[in-house]
Write a protein that holds these residues in place. Structure first.
Motif, PDB file in Angstrom:
ATOM      1  N   ARG A 248       6.906  39.999   7.321  1.00  0.00           N
ATOM      2  CA  ARG A 248       8.011  39.278   8.159  1.00  0.00           C
ATOM      3  C   ARG A 248       7.527  38.539   9.224  1.00  0.00           C
ATOM      4  O   ARG A 248       8.292  37.963  10.053  1.00  0.00           O
ATOM      5  CB  ARG A 248       9.078  40.398   8.847  1.00  0.00           C
ATOM      6  CG  ARG A 248       9.739  41.035   7.749  1.00  0.00           C
ATOM      7  CD  ARG A 248      11.023  41.829   8.105  1.00  0.00           C
ATOM      8  NE  ARG A 248      11.144  42.223   9.426  1.00  0.00           N
ATOM      9  CZ  ARG A 248      11.718  43.252  10.203  1.00  0.00           C
ATOM     10  NH1 ARG A 248      12.322  43.956   9.494  1.00  0.00           N
ATOM     11  NH2 ARG A 248      11.731  43.397  11.198  1.00  0.00           N
ATOM     12  N   ASN A 253       6.772  44.365  15.559  1.00  0.00           N
ATOM     13  CA  ASN A 253       7.255  45.032  14.604  1.00  0.00           C
ATOM     14  C   ASN A 253       6.324  45.913  13.888  1.00  0.00           C
ATOM     15  O   ASN A 253       6.318  47.097  13.461  1.00  0.00           O
ATOM     16  CB  ASN A 253       8.284  44.613  13.662  1.00  0.00           C
ATOM     17  CG  ASN A 253       9.111  45.531  12.453  1.00  0.00           C
ATOM     18  OD1 ASN A 253       9.786  46.541  12.981  1.00  0.00           O
ATOM     19  ND2 ASN A 253       8.826  45.647  11.276  1.00  0.00           N
ATOM     20  N   GLU A 260       5.474  54.991  14.009  1.00  0.00           N
ATOM     21  CA  GLU A 260       6.198  55.713  12.830  1.00  0.00           C
ATOM     22  C   GLU A 260       5.219  56.713  12.110  1.00  0.00           C
ATOM     23  O   GLU A 260       5.570  57.687  11.719  1.00  0.00           O
ATOM     24  CB  GLU A 260       6.731  54.445  11.974  1.00  0.00           C
ATOM     25  CG  GLU A 260       7.600  55.092  10.738  1.00  0.00           C
ATOM     26  CD  GLU A 260       7.624  53.726   9.643  1.00  0.00           C
ATOM     27  OE1 GLU A 260       8.938  53.703   9.298  1.00  0.00           O
ATOM     28  OE2 GLU A 260       6.844  52.974   9.135  1.00  0.00           O
ATOM     29  N   ASP A 398      11.492  47.796  21.815  1.00  0.00           N
ATOM     30  CA  ASP A 398      12.194  48.607  20.641  1.00  0.00           C
ATOM     31  C   ASP A 398      11.976  47.928  19.443  1.00  0.00           C
ATOM     32  O   ASP A 398      12.251  46.573  19.288  1.00  0.00           O
ATOM     33  CB  ASP A 398      13.756  48.895  20.941  1.00  0.00           C
ATOM     34  CG  ASP A 398      13.777  49.664  22.211  1.00  0.00           C
ATOM     35  OD1 ASP A 398      12.773  50.718  22.444  1.00  0.00           O
ATOM     36  OD2 ASP A 398      14.798  49.795  22.910  1.00  0.00           O
ATOM     37  N   THR A 399      11.859  48.366  18.152  1.00  0.00           N
ATOM     38  CA  THR A 399      11.957  47.731  16.998  1.00  0.00           C
ATOM     39  C   THR A 399      12.921  48.561  16.072  1.00  0.00           C
ATOM     40  O   THR A 399      13.784  49.764  16.517  1.00  0.00           O
ATOM     41  CB  THR A 399      10.786  47.582  16.312  1.00  0.00           C
ATOM     42  OG1 THR A 399      10.306  48.956  15.848  1.00  0.00           O
ATOM     43  CG2 THR A 399       9.672  46.912  17.056  1.00  0.00           C
ATOM     44  N   GLU A 400      13.369  48.240  14.824  1.00  0.00           N
ATOM     45  CA  GLU A 400      14.098  48.875  13.836  1.00  0.00           C
ATOM     46  C   GLU A 400      13.593  50.495  13.709  1.00  0.00           C
ATOM     47  O   GLU A 400      14.389  51.225  13.501  1.00  0.00           O
ATOM     48  CB  GLU A 400      14.336  48.276  12.482  1.00  0.00           C
ATOM     49  CG  GLU A 400      15.109  46.979  12.648  1.00  0.00           C
ATOM     50  CD  GLU A 400      14.924  46.072  11.376  1.00  0.00           C
ATOM     51  OE1 GLU A 400      14.223  46.458  10.339  1.00  0.00           O
ATOM     52  OE2 GLU A 400      15.169  44.973  11.561  1.00  0.00           O
ATOM     53  N   ILE A 401      12.360  50.744  13.691  1.00  0.00           N
ATOM     54  CA  ILE A 401      11.802  51.800  13.168  1.00  0.00           C
ATOM     55  C   ILE A 401      11.164  52.619  14.474  1.00  0.00           C
ATOM     56  O   ILE A 401      10.776  53.721  14.231  1.00  0.00           O
ATOM     57  CB  ILE A 401      10.401  51.568  12.272  1.00  0.00           C
ATOM     58  CG1 ILE A 401       9.449  50.529  12.826  1.00  0.00           C
ATOM     59  CG2 ILE A 401      11.071  51.256  10.927  1.00  0.00           C
ATOM     60  CD1 ILE A 401       8.408  50.477  11.873  1.00  0.00           C
ATOM     61  N   HIS A 403      11.154  53.284  19.107  1.00  0.00           N
ATOM     62  CA  HIS A 403      11.813  52.792  20.404  1.00  0.00           C
ATOM     63  C   HIS A 403      10.637  53.205  21.357  1.00  0.00           C
ATOM     64  O   HIS A 403       9.901  54.034  21.201  1.00  0.00           O
ATOM     65  CB  HIS A 403      12.991  53.656  20.732  1.00  0.00           C
ATOM     66  CG  HIS A 403      14.107  53.330  19.865  1.00  0.00           C
ATOM     67  ND1 HIS A 403      14.813  52.132  19.807  1.00  0.00           N
ATOM     68  CD2 HIS A 403      14.883  54.277  18.768  1.00  0.00           C
ATOM     69  CE1 HIS A 403      15.835  52.145  18.989  1.00  0.00           C
ATOM     70  NE2 HIS A 403      15.824  53.256  18.426  1.00  0.00           N
TER      71      HIS A 403
END
Ligand code: AHR
Length: 504
Positions: A248, A253, A260, A398-401, A403
């Motif tokens: 992306r 991210n 993660e 913060d990202t989708e995966i 914080h």
């Protein structure tokens, strides 16, 4: 942007196991053939190995190398790669739809590993084969003499046994793409029995059971629980794999995938603890993160219609042109392994040459270091000793995966002689310099010894090193940092990787 951090001499995390700087190489693409081995290359030695590649490999001080696969191992007959080279069969490798000439087998690879000063960690085929082949392979490699397989090895010119101390029980057996893929329980049973057979040769041999191929697998994390319940007491490590990409073009991210991965490690560590408690077991099992790297290519990109391939020999597969951003990512992931030194004892960059690799070659041409080579080298050279706790206070995102992801990615290692503290620091911000203030509490006579920087400008994020221009993105001498009264302070350039060595 400002970030503060504190490192206290008495707050140690764990001893860093040098083997977190290990590597993986597979019979795949141009990793072996055209990578480490190219008998017609001008630099080839008498065994057919490229001296230019060996030089780049040696400079990394790699402790351990996992071989021969990967997906390849799950249909591999190791016996095809022994004996006179002109009598070795050519086989079709189903994993990568390529032709395997078997000109490199265990004896050639062992001699390369010796020249590179790296220990071998060998994988056995638990896809199409099982206990019988595993025990024969171990006997061939490790038994001194006086038995069928050991005497065969000696007749092939390898008088001394290789004493391989680490064995992997198959590869990614949770993956439906794997030849011989299994359910967790049946794999766990087979791994248990195979491990027992291998250890019957020598109880000090350590084995690695397959965990998940990545943390997005449907069977994760149940796979780990079920497999460990079958074999916990007979293995020393569980393997994890994970590959990363930034399709992306969202750098922040991308970097948060390191956080993660921290959760992935934490979850598997929790399952290890759970199974240990449930079994009232005495032994510990650690994590062997034996495949990790940045990976963008897919097979369709490498060749338009893989199904119509005429089984090429050593095709160019997964040859990534790593850029600055990937180098920052690799440095960050190595930071995560250092921070999780308590549970991660082995990690293997995947792979070593040409295939998703820090070292690239042209057939008949030069070898060069990709951008990711340098953070890996710095970690391997200077990240040995004791991992220190680094408390960070600074801006986050913060990202989708994930914080509360820190813009400052940092780890610190105190050398074994306690005379040097090395800090690996990444400023993840694309635009902003970062003013840092790192308190070095409990350390005396701190002096800045060295500061090296990669990057410093996010405009270079997508710049790579090439055969013609191998030095576009390389570490440079840093500036702008000082150590005064036990505080490291100054500015980190935007989008930069920093090696900071301090005598203490
Ligand atoms: O490293 C490339 C491949 O990735 C390996 O063969 C396999 O184990 C993983 O899926």
């Amino acid at each position: 942007m400002k970030s503060r951090a504190t490192i206290h001499r008495e707050f140690e995390l764990a001893r860093v196991d040098d083997r977190i700087y290990s590597a993986f190489i597979e019979h795949m693409g141009r990793a072996i053939y055209g990578g480490i081995y190219e008998p017609t290359h001008p630099t080839a030695n008498e065994h057919g190995f490229r001296a230019d590649v060996l030089h780049l490999v040696r400079e990394l001080k790699i402790p351990l190398i996992r071989y021969p696969g990967g997906n390849f191992v799950s249909a591999y007959k190791w016996e095809d790669g022994i004996g006179p080279k002109d009598q070795r069969p050519v086989r079709l490798d189903l994993a990568w739809r390529s032709k395997e000439t078997n000109q490199v087998g265990i004896n050639e690879f062992a001699s390369w590993a010796k020249e590179a000063d790296i220990e071998m960690m060998l994988a056995v085929n638990l896809g199409t084969r099982g206990i019988e082949e595993a025990r024969n392979f171990v006997e061939y490699c490790n038994h001194p003499k006086g038995s069928f397989w050991s005497d065969l090895r000696r007749s092939h010119g390898a008088e001394q046994p290789y004493d391989v101390g680490m064995w992997c029980l198959g590869n990614e057996m949770d993956g439906p793409w794997q030849i011989g893929h299994m359910e967790a329980k049946e794999y766990g049973r087979l791994a248990d029995e195979t491990s027992k057979a291998i250890k019957a040769f020598n109880k000090d041999i350590e084995t690695v059971v397959c965990g998940s191929s990545n943390d997005q697998m449907k069977t994760y994390p149940e796979w780990e629980r079920v497999v460990l319940q079958e074999c916990y007491e007979n293995v020393e490590y569980i393997s994890l794999h994970k590959y990363f990409g930034n399709s992306r073009h969202d750098s922040l991210n991308f970097f948060s995938k390191i956080d993660e991965t921290g959760r992935y490690i934490q979850t598997v560590a929790g399952i290890i603890d759970y199974v240990k408690a449930e079994k009232r077991a005495k032994n510990d099992v650690y994590i062997c993160f034996d495949e990790w790297n940045v990976w963008y290519h897919n097979r369709e990109q490498d060749h338009e219609n893989v199904q119509n391939w005429d089984w090429p020999e050593a095709p160019a597969l997964l040859e990534e042109d790593y850029n600055l951003e990937d180098a920052l990512f690799v440095g960050g992931l190595l930071n995560e392994f250092i921070r999780r030194s308590d549970r991660v004892k082995i990690a293997c960059i995947a792979q070593l040459v040409n295939v998703i690799s820090p070292i690239r070659t042209l057939d008949g041409g030069p070898a060069w270091a990709a951008t990711i080579y340098y953070p890996y080298q710095f970690a391997s050279l200077y990240g040995r000793g004791t991992a220190m706790n680094v408390a960070v206070a600074g801006p986050t995102y913060d990202t989708e995966i994930a914080h509360d992801v820190n813009y400052l990615d940092i780890s610190a290692v105190l050398s074994a002689d306690e005379n040097e503290l090395t800090i690996f620091a990444i400023n993840r911000s694309l635009e902003d310099e970062m003013e840092i203030n790192v308190s070095l509490l409990g350390f005396e006579r701190c002096q800045l010894l060295d500061h090296r920087v990669m990057g410093g400008n996010s405009k270079d994020a997508r710049t790579s090193n090439t055969a013609n221009e191998p030095n576009r993105i390389v570490p440079k001498q840093g500036g702008g940092l000082v150590v005064e009264e036990g505080i490291l302070k100054g500015n980190l350039k935007p989008f930069s990787y920093n090696l900071i060595r301090i005598t203490v």
